[in-house]
Design a protein around this motif. Structure first.
Motif, PDB file in Angstrom:
ATOM      1  N   LEU A   4       0.836  -1.191   0.000  1.00 13.57           N
ATOM      2  CA  LEU A   4       0.000   0.000   0.000  1.00 13.57           C
ATOM      3  C   LEU A   4       0.877   1.250   0.000  1.00 13.57           C
ATOM      4  N   VAL A   5       0.717   2.050  -1.040  1.00 13.66           N
ATOM      5  CA  VAL A   5       1.522   3.250  -1.239  1.00 13.66           C
ATOM      6  C   VAL A   5       0.617   4.465  -1.110  1.00 13.66           C
ATOM      7  N   GLY A   6       0.851   5.283  -0.088  1.00 11.45           N
ATOM      8  CA  GLY A   6       0.073   6.486   0.122  1.00 11.45           C
ATOM      9  C   GLY A   6       0.737   7.700  -0.493  1.00 11.45           C
TER      10      GLY A   6
ATOM     11  N   GLY B  32       8.845   9.859  -0.382  1.00  8.78           N
ATOM     12  CA  GLY B  32       9.831   9.601  -1.422  1.00  8.78           C
ATOM     13  C   GLY B  32       9.245   9.912  -2.791  1.00  8.78           C
ATOM     14  N   SER B  33      10.094   9.958  -3.806  1.00  9.65           N
ATOM     15  CA  SER B  33       9.629  10.245  -5.156  1.00  9.65           C
ATOM     16  C   SER B  33       8.791   9.080  -5.698  1.00  9.65           C
ATOM     17  N   LEU B  34       7.663   9.400  -6.268  1.00 13.28           N
ATOM     18  CA  LEU B  34       6.831   8.381  -6.908  1.00 13.28           C
ATOM     19  C   LEU B  34       7.625   7.593  -7.930  1.00 13.28           C
TER      20      LEU B  34
ATOM     21  N   VAL C 153      -1.658  10.344 -12.599  1.00 13.97           N
ATOM     22  CA  VAL C 153      -0.192  10.312 -12.608  1.00 13.97           C
ATOM     23  C   VAL C 153       0.315   9.033 -11.948  1.00 13.97           C
ATOM     24  N   CYS C 154      -0.225   8.721 -10.780  1.00 18.68           N
ATOM     25  CA  CYS C 154       0.250   7.562 -10.024  1.00 18.68           C
ATOM     26  C   CYS C 154      -0.104   6.245 -10.719  1.00 18.68           C
TER      27      CYS C 154
ATOM     28  N   ILE D 160       4.456  13.277  -5.642  1.00 15.16           N
ATOM     29  CA  ILE D 160       4.687  13.495  -7.062  1.00 15.16           C
ATOM     30  C   ILE D 160       5.608  14.697  -7.214  1.00 15.16           C
ATOM     31  N   PRO D 161       6.795  14.538  -7.790  1.00 17.55           N
ATOM     32  CA  PRO D 161       7.684  15.690  -7.971  1.00 17.55           C
ATOM     33  C   PRO D 161       7.012  16.750  -8.848  1.00 17.55           C
ATOM     34  N   MET D 162       7.002  17.981  -8.377  1.00 21.28           N
ATOM     35  CA  MET D 162       6.348  19.063  -9.119  1.00 21.28           C
ATOM     36  C   MET D 162       7.230  20.306  -9.122  1.00 21.28           C
TER      37      MET D 162
END
Length: 269
Positions: A193-195, A202-204, A255-256, A238-240
């Protein structure tokens, strides 16, 4: 053409069917067409704007005829009275309420998958347009199921179905009483499970998303609840660039999910 129908009850908001508790109205071209194409959906009545003669309405008419359904050509004003304040696109269907997809049904689905499971877990999305967009994105990304809590979160309303453009009928949607407990069960079954968070994760793109996976997203205003975040195996962001603080939840879901599918070798076949 189908038989004419009188509309004595339209102005009062009634739908002319005694079983209104276990039925629902759906509107919009894609949502109604999806209802017609789903064997589990029983359409009680179908009303069409008689001024529309375009191909989309013709296709819905043909589907209704193939199924032996009566449909009722009416004025646009009648439809406006039936579902006030929405863009119905000239079509409204009165459907029997579909049985909800249960937690047990979700586990049966997971047990019979041949590919690694990919789930989307939404923690507290209350805007119907956001949920509808998430369902549409989830179907496009090949998600096996979407999960949301029953408390303080929107369900499958007519507005959700319209925005989802048919995805609400095709993607299993499970509402659960205790989201944290379900997340524990999913972890016990081997799902990672990735929140998602705005800061502190951490970076997606540096996170392994190839195995059995549940992506967990929160609502825009507050993100993941503390207990939900604690039941995730890891947190990512998400890096933005630029000054935007966060993305709309449906955009973030896209995106994910598509990053997960990119890692899994998702192709156009």
């Amino acid at each position: 053409m189908g038989k004419k129908r009188r509309f004595e009850n339209l102005s009062s908001g009634k739908i002319g069917h005694e079983d209104s508790v276990s039925s629902e109205l759906r509107y919009g071209l894609h949502a109604v067409r999806a209802a017609l194409e789903q064997p589990a959906t029983q359409i009680i009545s179908l009303w069409l704007d008689q001024s529309r003669k375009d191909r989309a309405i013709q296709e819905i008419t043909e589907l209704a005829l193939e199924q032996g359904l009566d449909f009722y050509p009416v004025n646009r004003e009648d439809l406006d009275s039936l579902v006030p304040g929405v863009r119905h696109q000239g079509v409204v269907a009165h459907c029997s309420a579909q049985p909800t997809f249960t937690e047990e049904g979700l586990f049966d689905l997971l047990d019979n998958l041949k590919a690694p499971p990919l789930l989307l877990i939404l923690d507290g999305v209350q805007d119907p347009h956001n949920l509808g967009a998430c369902l549409r994105t989830a179907e496009a990304a090949g998600v096996h199921g979407v999960i949301a809590p029953k408390d303080r979160a929107v369900g499958l309303t007519a507005a959700v179905r319209k925005v989802a453009s048919g995805a609400a009928e095709r993607v299993p949607f499970v509402r659960v009483t205790n989201l944290a407990r379900l997340m524990r069960k999913l972890r016990e079954r081997g799902l990672w499970l990735v929140g998602t968070v705005v800061k502190g994760g951490g970076s997606l793109y540096n996170t392994d998303l190839k195995g059995p996976l549940g992506l967990v997203l929160g609502a825009e205003d507050r993100g993941l609840r503390r207990l939900t975040a604690e039941h995730c195996d890891c947190l990512v962001q998400i890096p933005m660039q630029g000054a935007v603080g966060s993305l709309n939840v449906s955009v973030a879901a896209g995106v994910c999910l598509f990053e997960a599918q990119r890692q899994r070798g998702f192709d156009l076949a």
